[in-house]
Design a protein around this motif. Sequence first.
Motif, PDB file in Angstrom:
ATOM      1  N   GLY A 129      10.398  19.390  52.830  1.00  0.00           N
ATOM      2  CA  GLY A 129      10.920  20.608  52.058  1.00  0.00           C
ATOM      3  C   GLY A 129       9.412  22.567  52.705  1.00  0.00           C
TER       4      GLY A 129
ATOM      5  N   THR B 138       6.198  23.404  48.758  1.00  0.00           N
ATOM      6  CA  THR B 138       6.399  22.921  48.164  1.00  0.00           C
ATOM      7  C   THR B 138       5.445  21.760  48.132  1.00  0.00           C
ATOM      8  OG1 THR B 138       8.281  21.835  49.244  1.00  0.00           O
ATOM      9  CG2 THR B 138       8.915  24.410  47.745  1.00  0.00           C
TER      10      THR B 138
ATOM     11  N   ASN C  11       8.471  16.797  46.029  1.00  0.00           N
ATOM     12  CA  ASN C  11       9.260  15.463  45.709  1.00  0.00           C
ATOM     13  C   ASN C  11      10.668  15.347  45.951  1.00  0.00           C
ATOM     14  OD1 ASN C  11       6.880  14.558  44.842  1.00  0.00           O
ATOM     15  ND2 ASN C  11       6.381  15.866  43.295  1.00  0.00           N
ATOM     16  N   ALA C  12      11.498  16.368  46.131  1.00  0.00           N
ATOM     17  CA  ALA C  12      12.629  16.374  46.568  1.00  0.00           C
ATOM     18  C   ALA C  12      12.616  15.506  47.524  1.00  0.00           C
ATOM     19  CB  ALA C  12      13.212  17.932  47.071  1.00  0.00           C
TER      20      ALA C  12
ATOM     21  N   CYS D  80      13.568  14.390  51.039  1.00  0.00           N
ATOM     22  CA  CYS D  80      14.375  15.135  52.414  1.00  0.00           C
ATOM     23  C   CYS D  80      14.695  13.909  53.382  1.00  0.00           C
ATOM     24  CB  CYS D  80      13.364  15.599  53.341  1.00  0.00           C
ATOM     25  SG  CYS D  80      12.992  16.261  54.677  1.00  0.00           S
TER      26      CYS D  80
ATOM     27  N   ASN E 154      11.294  11.113  45.172  1.00  0.00           N
ATOM     28  CA  ASN E 154      12.720  12.006  44.299  1.00  0.00           C
ATOM     29  C   ASN E 154      12.067  11.897  43.057  1.00  0.00           C
ATOM     30  OD1 ASN E 154      15.943  11.788  43.469  1.00  0.00           O
ATOM     31  ND2 ASN E 154      16.018   9.736  42.757  1.00  0.00           N
ATOM     32  N   GLY E 155      11.339  13.105  43.268  1.00  0.00           N
ATOM     33  CA  GLY E 155      10.623  14.260  41.767  1.00  0.00           C
ATOM     34  C   GLY E 155       9.194  13.094  41.607  1.00  0.00           C
TER      35      GLY E 155
END
Length: 138
Positions: free
Chosen positions: A78, A82, A85-86, A88, A113-114
């Motif tokens: 990210g 950041t 946790n999103a 990639c 994923n979070g």
Amino acid sequence: MTNAELILEAKKAREHAYVPYSHHSVGAALVTKSGKIYYGCNVESASYSPTNCAERTAFFTAVCDGEREFEKIAVVGGMEGTDGNAPCAPCGVCRQVMMEFCDPENFKIVLANGEDRQLEFTLKELLPLGFGPANLET
Ligand code: THU
């Protein structure tokens, strides 16, 4: 090693990313079938195209160390600052490098994923009908 633990290892590798141009840092943790972990980060270049993605850094380091059999890879990334946790997902070039060394049905790609949640894909899911070494067998 669980997927959650492997994501934490990828986050450690991300700390070494060299990203003065995109400011998008990526880390990878690649697990061999023998259970060893190889780390990778992205390394950018002022002339841009020599940039190496985190996933390929991990694969090339492992291959240089004599490893050719892999079980799974975790990838986090990210923009700098950041938490990573999103999700990639690996770029197309890195998926192709995975195709060189991995069984598409069994090699797993783990993404954050979070907070403390992960996604898991097979290479075949991310690279359907991939072209690989088997296509060059006579
Ligand atoms: N990047 C990776 O390291 N892995 C990927 O799969 C996607 C992109 C890097 C390359 C470049 O340094 C930055 O992210 C922005 O594209």
